[in-house]
Design a protein around this motif. Structure first.
Motif, PDB file in Angstrom:
ATOM      1  N   MET A   1       0.767  -1.263  -0.096  1.00 26.78           N
ATOM      2  CA  MET A   1      -0.054   0.066   0.058  1.00 26.78           C
ATOM      3  C   MET A   1       0.768   1.410   0.159  1.00 26.78           C
ATOM      4  SD  MET A   1      -3.156  -1.208  -0.136  1.00 26.78           S
ATOM      5  CE  MET A   1      -4.113   0.266   0.352  1.00 26.78           C
ATOM      6  N   LEU A   2       2.093   1.150   0.753  1.00 28.73           N
ATOM      7  CA  LEU A   2       2.759   2.520   0.783  1.00 28.73           C
ATOM      8  C   LEU A   2       3.537   2.736  -0.589  1.00 28.73           C
ATOM      9  CD1 LEU A   2       4.529   4.269   2.278  1.00 28.73           C
ATOM     10  CD2 LEU A   2       6.342   2.717   2.805  1.00 28.73           C
ATOM     11  N   VAL A   3       3.699   1.673  -1.205  1.00 26.96           N
ATOM     12  CA  VAL A   3       4.413   1.919  -2.680  1.00 26.96           C
ATOM     13  C   VAL A   3       3.190   2.462  -3.518  1.00 26.96           C
ATOM     14  CG1 VAL A   3       5.231   0.708  -4.813  1.00 26.96           C
ATOM     15  CG2 VAL A   3       6.041  -0.075  -2.510  1.00 26.96           C
ATOM     16  N   LEU A   4       2.158   2.009  -3.386  1.00 27.07           N
ATOM     17  CA  LEU A   4       0.885   2.620  -4.245  1.00 27.07           C
ATOM     18  C   LEU A   4       0.676   4.227  -3.892  1.00 27.07           C
ATOM     19  CD1 LEU A   4      -1.576   2.180  -6.193  1.00 27.07           C
ATOM     20  CD2 LEU A   4      -2.835   1.238  -4.581  1.00 27.07           C
ATOM     21  N   GLY A   5       0.964   4.322  -2.602  1.00 30.66           N
ATOM     22  CA  GLY A   5       0.629   5.817  -2.120  1.00 30.66           C
ATOM     23  C   GLY A   5       1.772   6.542  -2.725  1.00 30.66           C
ATOM     24  N   ARG A   6       3.002   6.211  -3.027  1.00 37.37           N
ATOM     25  CA  ARG A   6       3.957   6.853  -3.251  1.00 37.37           C
ATOM     26  C   ARG A   6       4.124   7.017  -4.841  1.00 37.37           C
ATOM     27  NH1 ARG A   6       9.633   4.826  -1.872  1.00 37.37           N
ATOM     28  NH2 ARG A   6      10.270   6.544  -2.894  1.00 37.37           N
ATOM     29  N   ALA A   7       3.414   6.166  -5.555  1.00 37.93           N
ATOM     30  CA  ALA A   7       3.336   6.113  -6.978  1.00 37.93           C
ATOM     31  C   ALA A   7       2.176   7.350  -7.163  1.00 37.93           C
ATOM     32  CB  ALA A   7       2.838   4.891  -7.625  1.00 37.93           C
ATOM     33  N   LEU A   8       1.140   7.375  -6.477  1.00 34.67           N
ATOM     34  CA  LEU A   8       0.138   8.336  -6.933  1.00 34.67           C
ATOM     35  C   LEU A   8       0.449   9.667  -6.520  1.00 34.67           C
ATOM     36  CD1 LEU A   8      -2.954   6.183  -5.488  1.00 34.67           C
ATOM     37  CD2 LEU A   8      -2.354   6.682  -7.636  1.00 34.67           C
ATOM     38  N   GLU A  31     -11.648  -1.126  -1.177  1.00 36.52           N
ATOM     39  CA  GLU A  31     -10.840   0.125  -1.356  1.00 36.52           C
ATOM     40  C   GLU A  31     -10.172   0.144  -2.626  1.00 36.52           C
ATOM     41  OE1 GLU A  31      -9.309   1.180   2.580  1.00 36.52           O
ATOM     42  OE2 GLU A  31     -10.869   0.715   3.573  1.00 36.52           O
ATOM     43  N   LEU A  32      -9.326  -0.756  -2.957  1.00 35.92           N
ATOM     44  CA  LEU A  32      -8.475  -0.652  -3.889  1.00 35.92           C
ATOM     45  C   LEU A  32      -9.458  -0.800  -5.347  1.00 35.92           C
ATOM     46  CD1 LEU A  32      -5.702  -3.086  -2.967  1.00 35.92           C
ATOM     47  CD2 LEU A  32      -5.400  -0.612  -3.517  1.00 35.92           C
ATOM     48  N   ARG A  33     -10.610  -1.539  -5.280  1.00 39.32           N
ATOM     49  CA  ARG A  33     -11.472  -1.412  -6.595  1.00 39.32           C
ATOM     50  C   ARG A  33     -12.136  -0.032  -6.752  1.00 39.32           C
ATOM     51  NH1 ARG A  33     -14.316  -5.703  -5.590  1.00 39.32           N
ATOM     52  NH2 ARG A  33     -15.537  -4.604  -3.882  1.00 39.32           N
ATOM     53  N   ALA A  34     -12.370   0.529  -5.703  1.00 36.19           N
ATOM     54  CA  ALA A  34     -12.742   1.839  -5.583  1.00 36.19           C
ATOM     55  C   ALA A  34     -11.683   2.738  -6.048  1.00 36.19           C
ATOM     56  CB  ALA A  34     -13.455   2.539  -4.241  1.00 36.19           C
ATOM     57  N   LEU A  35     -10.621   2.857  -5.471  1.00 33.06           N
ATOM     58  CA  LEU A  35      -9.765   3.518  -6.192  1.00 33.06           C
ATOM     59  C   LEU A  35      -9.304   3.393  -7.364  1.00 33.06           C
ATOM     60  CD1 LEU A  35      -7.104   5.470  -5.504  1.00 33.06           C
ATOM     61  CD2 LEU A  35      -5.801   3.358  -5.147  1.00 33.06           C
ATOM     62  N   VAL A  36      -9.183   2.141  -8.198  1.00 33.03           N
ATOM     63  CA  VAL A  36      -9.024   2.073  -9.574  1.00 33.03           C
ATOM     64  C   VAL A  36     -10.166   2.757 -10.478  1.00 33.03           C
ATOM     65  CG1 VAL A  36      -8.856   0.357 -11.527  1.00 33.03           C
ATOM     66  CG2 VAL A  36      -7.526  -0.171  -9.300  1.00 33.03           C
ATOM     67  N   GLY A  37     -11.436   2.677  -9.843  1.00 33.12           N
ATOM     68  CA  GLY A  37     -12.564   3.396 -10.588  1.00 33.12           C
ATOM     69  C   GLY A  37     -12.253   4.701 -10.387  1.00 33.12           C
ATOM     70  N   ASP A  38     -11.804   5.306  -9.355  1.00 32.73           N
ATOM     71  CA  ASP A  38     -11.655   6.857  -9.344  1.00 32.73           C
ATOM     72  C   ASP A  38     -10.498   7.262 -10.110  1.00 32.73           C
ATOM     73  OD1 ASP A  38     -13.558   6.807  -7.336  1.00 32.73           O
ATOM     74  OD2 ASP A  38     -12.326   7.028  -5.686  1.00 32.73           O
ATOM     75  N   LEU A  39      -9.456   6.449 -10.267  1.00 25.50           N
ATOM     76  CA  LEU A  39      -8.267   6.871 -10.977  1.00 25.50           C
ATOM     77  C   LEU A  39      -8.705   6.832 -12.614  1.00 25.50           C
ATOM     78  CD1 LEU A  39      -5.442   4.831  -9.271  1.00 25.50           C
ATOM     79  CD2 LEU A  39      -5.694   7.225  -9.440  1.00 25.50           C
ATOM     80  N   ALA A  40      -9.657   5.798 -13.104  1.00 28.17           N
ATOM     81  CA  ALA A  40      -9.722   5.768 -14.335  1.00 28.17           C
ATOM     82  C   ALA A  40     -10.951   6.890 -14.824  1.00 28.17           C
ATOM     83  CB  ALA A  40     -10.813   4.396 -14.549  1.00 28.17           C
ATOM     84  N   ALA A  41     -11.831   7.287 -13.741  1.00 30.81           N
ATOM     85  CA  ALA A  41     -12.637   8.350 -13.971  1.00 30.81           C
ATOM     86  C   ALA A  41     -11.763   9.859 -13.949  1.00 30.81           C
ATOM     87  CB  ALA A  41     -13.525   8.770 -12.777  1.00 30.81           C
ATOM     88  N   GLU A  42     -10.433   9.871 -13.283  1.00 27.92           N
ATOM     89  CA  GLU A  42      -9.720  10.869 -13.601  1.00 27.92           C
ATOM     90  C   GLU A  42      -8.819  10.957 -14.881  1.00 27.92           C
ATOM     91  OE1 GLU A  42      -7.546  11.294 -10.167  1.00 27.92           O
ATOM     92  OE2 GLU A  42      -9.353  11.176  -8.866  1.00 27.92           O
ATOM     93  N   GLU A  43      -9.060   9.835 -15.801  1.00 25.25           N
ATOM     94  CA  GLU A  43      -8.356   9.579 -16.859  1.00 25.25           C
ATOM     95  C   GLU A  43      -7.201   9.185 -16.902  1.00 25.25           C
ATOM     96  OE1 GLU A  43      -8.911  12.558 -19.960  1.00 25.25           O
ATOM     97  OE2 GLU A  43     -11.167  12.613 -19.432  1.00 25.25           O
ATOM     98  N   VAL A  44      -6.904   8.373 -15.693  1.00 23.84           N
ATOM     99  CA  VAL A  44      -5.728   7.690 -15.673  1.00 23.84           C
ATOM    100  C   VAL A  44      -5.621   6.143 -15.965  1.00 23.84           C
ATOM    101  CG1 VAL A  44      -3.999   6.687 -13.750  1.00 23.84           C
ATOM    102  CG2 VAL A  44      -4.981   8.987 -13.331  1.00 23.84           C
ATOM    103  N   THR A  45      -4.711   5.766 -16.918  1.00 25.66           N
ATOM    104  CA  THR A  45      -4.633   4.377 -17.488  1.00 25.66           C
ATOM    105  C   THR A  45      -4.192   3.488 -16.422  1.00 25.66           C
ATOM    106  OG1 THR A  45      -4.385   5.182 -19.820  1.00 25.66           O
ATOM    107  CG2 THR A  45      -4.033   2.732 -19.417  1.00 25.66           C
TER     108      THR A  45
END
Length: 97
Positions: A1-8, A31-45
């Motif tokens: 989770m820390l690595v994901l936070g750093r990437a974001l 929570e991760l599924r929701a995060l992936v959906g949110d990122l996609a909505a922000e046009e992040v591939t």
């Protein structure tokens, strides 16, 4: 989770997540599924390699099935991706049974 936070923190345009849900508690998976959906909505591939496909069905726009390093199927919905994956694993026949 820390690595994901750093990437974001870098505001990526593309994010590769390799088996991000393996071994996690169901609450964290949600929570991760929701995060992936949110990122996609922000046009992040978001590119996800994940054997637990059911966890991502609600956020999948497109999917690919690979076997032994080769692309064997491209799918444009979660339903066709699920069937293609099950077919590649020998769980589902070509006629859907």
């Amino acid at each position: 989770m820390l690595v994901l936070g750093r990437a974001l923190l870098e505001t990526p345009k593309v994010l590769l997540l390799d088996e991000m849900m393996t071994g996690l508690a169901p609450r964290i998976v949600a929570e991760l599924r929701a995060l992936v959906g949110d990122l996609a909505a922000e046009e992040v591939t978001v590119i996800v390699t994940e054997p637990a496909l059911a966890a991502l069905k609600s956020v999948v726009d497109r999917g690919y099935v690979m076997q032994r390093g080769e692309l064997v199927r491209e799918c444009d919905s979660a339903a066709t991706l699920d069937n293609a994956y099950r077919q590649s694993m020998g769980v589902l026949s070509a006629d859907g049974r």
